[in-house]
Design a protein around this motif. Structure first.
Motif, short mmCIF file in Angstrom:
data_model
loop_
_atom_site.label_atom_id
_atom_site.label_comp_id
_atom_site.label_asym_id
_atom_site.label_seq_id
_atom_site.Cartn_x
_atom_site.Cartn_y
_atom_site.Cartn_z
N ASP A 1 117.33 -12.91 -7.86
CA ASP A 1 117.43 -14.09 -7.00
C ASP A 1 116.32 -15.05 -7.38
O ASP A 1 115.16 -14.86 -7.00
CB ASP A 1 117.32 -13.68 -5.53
N ALA B 1 118.42 -18.14 -12.54
CA ALA B 1 119.47 -17.12 -12.54
C ALA B 1 120.56 -17.41 -11.51
O ALA B 1 121.72 -17.02 -11.71
CB ALA B 1 118.86 -15.75 -12.28
N ASN B 2 120.23 -18.07 -10.40
CA ASN B 2 121.25 -18.34 -9.39
C ASN B 2 122.33 -19.28 -9.91
O ASN B 2 123.50 -19.17 -9.53
CB ASN B 2 120.61 -18.90 -8.12
N LYS C 1 124.44 -17.16 -12.31
CA LYS C 1 125.35 -16.29 -11.57
C LYS C 1 126.64 -17.03 -11.20
O LYS C 1 127.74 -16.51 -11.39
CB LYS C 1 124.66 -15.79 -10.30
N THR D 1 125.07 -24.32 -6.75
CA THR D 1 124.94 -22.87 -6.63
C THR D 1 125.65 -22.33 -5.38
O THR D 1 125.94 -21.13 -5.32
CB THR D 1 123.45 -22.45 -6.58
N LEU E 1 121.06 -9.54 -12.55
CA LEU E 1 120.65 -10.89 -12.16
C LEU E 1 119.80 -10.83 -10.90
O LEU E 1 120.19 -10.23 -9.89
CB LEU E 1 121.88 -11.77 -11.91
N VAL F 1 125.24 -9.48 -19.31
CA VAL F 1 125.15 -9.44 -17.85
C VAL F 1 126.25 -8.59 -17.22
O VAL F 1 126.23 -8.35 -16.01
CB VAL F 1 125.19 -10.86 -17.25
N ARG F 2 127.20 -8.11 -18.04
CA ARG F 2 128.25 -7.21 -17.54
C ARG F 2 128.49 -6.12 -18.57
O ARG F 2 128.38 -6.35 -19.77
CB ARG F 2 129.56 -7.99 -17.27
N GLU G 1 130.45 -16.20 -12.68
CA GLU G 1 131.56 -15.94 -11.75
C GLU G 1 132.73 -16.88 -12.01
O GLU G 1 133.89 -16.47 -11.97
CB GLU G 1 131.08 -16.09 -10.31
#
Length: 452
Positions: free
Chosen positions: A142, A233-234, A237, A320, A140, A82-83, A241
């Protein structure tokens, strides 16, 4: 420098209406995304205790003939980059307890990796590839914009046969009661074929965005029956983070309230048009919920304008949003609706946990105990209002483990003395006794046990 806002036209989802449209291929989408889906190989060493371990007499005669042995166990799953720096998301159960974790890319390259953060209750883990990037990533999406009937692709490594792509649709949203032991259940359901080995793999939409991490299936035989589940995915995410921010542990919002689903009977009694929302059953004094004005008997209907289907959905929505922010709740009180602001805080650790490992000749030897606070209660998934001293973990093969004690047990009293703190408990255990009368609370029930 000011920029003018430009209205964007959102393309409408359409249904294939001709044979030509039905013959369209997913191949371009697969080529665009599959390079960011990886195989995750986890290996751990398992030590097998000798059957004579712990018995001085038998150890003296047979211990050297049957020593403790160890063997290596491996597991296989999938993951998603994802990065560009090589940050990978997978399921916790894929790498749990692993001593060595390798990540294999779609182009055949293999890299060692380290665990940045993992969480058993969310069943998520973040890995970092030990290699030079940049790596291909999957953006990612929504997951709140996903709708039932949307086309999706599942990419992973089922049964270890190699990277595999399957297609399907979103069958349902906000599914709960899917997995045991999790904080809450809020899954995307899909009929795209998901099998063992797909865990941690990608569920993507038709724009090549990650909308979920494939996690579980309903199956009696171990294979796909067209009922698979993905973590939205939310939530992924927010978890990523948190991992990138350091700290090592995922912080959950502390509400300071308990909730139950709204049944049809409760909805009718409370003047609701249909059963939905989270019914408040209790509120912790001085907690965020009480400060916001939430009261027992009220029903939380929505968070930040998004409808809440059940208590699991409420937990998902608040998680979330994240700790340190404020959520706007829509609440019904006997049919009258109102709004309130709820500050999302991390659970306080008052009193201090003061964790202690109990040793010596006692039934509780090998148990680690701690003072209960809202934070410790949250970690152990105990009601926040409970206070006292609880077992947080047990050493394998210890007297406490062999005698049937378990994490989450609350030590109420020993030999008639009420236990107020972990220091008090350790002092009593060190003093010893010829007869032990131990009273515990487990899942709301009091249990009294006697040991010599």
């Amino acid at each position: 420098m000011k920029t003018a806002a430009v209205a964007q036209t959102v393309p409408q989802t359409t249904v294939p209406e001709s044979r030509a449209e039905m013959q369209l291929s997913f191949s371009p989408l697969v080529k665009q995304t599959s390079g960011a889906v990886v195989n995750v190989y986890a290996e751990k060493t398992v030590r097998q205790r000798s059957p004579f371990a712990g018995d001085p007499f038998l150890e003296q005669f047979f211990g050297q003939r049957m020593p403790n042995r160890s063997e290596k166990q491996s597991s296989l799953g999938s993951g998603v980059i994802v990065r560009e720096d090589g940050t990978v998301v997978t399921n916790n159960h894929v790498i749990d307890g692993a001593d060595d974790i390798k990540v294999a890319l779609a182009d055949g390259r293999e890299f060692a990796s380290t665990v940045v953060m993992k969480d058993e209750r969310l069943d998520l883990a973040v890995l970092k590839i030990k290699g030079n990037g940049p790596f291909k990533v999957l953006p990612l999406g929504d997951s709140d914009k996903v709708e039932v009937g949307d086309l999706v692709l599942a990419i992973g490594n089922p049964f270890g046969v190699g990277q595999t792509v399957t297609s399907g649709i979103v069958s349902a949203l906000a599914r709960n009661q899917v997995t045991e032991g999790s904080d809450f259940s809020f899954f995307i359901q899909t009929d795209a074929s998901i099998n063992p080995g797909n865990s941690g793999g990608a569920l993507i939409d038709m724009r090549g965005r990650l909308i979920g991490i494939n996690t579980a299936i309903f199956s009696r035989g171990g294979g796909s029956n067209g009922i698979g589940f993905a973590i939205p995915a939310n939530l992924v995410k927010v978890f990523v983070e948190s991992a990138m921010g350091g700290g090592g542990k995922f912080a959950r919002p502390y509400i300071g309230a308990s909730f139950e689903p709204v049944t049809a009977e409760v909805a009718e009694a409370l003047g609701l048009p249909r059963p939905r929302g989270a019914l408040v059953t209790s509120v912790v004094e001085g907690g965020p919920a009480e400060k916001a004005g939430l009261k027992p008997g009220e029903v939380v209907l929505a968070v930040n304008g998004v409808e809440v289907e059940h208590p699991d959905a409420l937990g998902y929505r608040l998680t979330t949003i994240g700790v340190g922010r404020t959520a706007q709740l829509q609440v019904s009180d006997n049919g009258r609706e109102r709004e309130m602001s709820l500050a999302l805080e991390q659970a306080p650790e008052v009193p201090k946990r003061d964790a202690r490992l109990l040793e010596g000749r006692s039934p509780l030897a090998g148990a680690t105990v701690a003072n209960l606070s809202p934070r410790v209660s949250e970690e152990l998934r105990l009601p926040g209002r409970i206070r006292g001293v609880a077992i947080t973990q047990l050493a394998d093969g210890s007297p406490a483990a062999r005698l049937g004690f378990a994490p989450r047990d609350i030590i109420v009293a020993i030999n008639g003395v009420d236990i107020q703190s972990s220091a008090d408990l350790e002092k009593i255990v060190r003093a010893g006794a010829s007869l032990w009368r131990i009273e515990i609370e487990r899942d709301g029930q009091r249990i009294r046990q006697f040991f010599r």
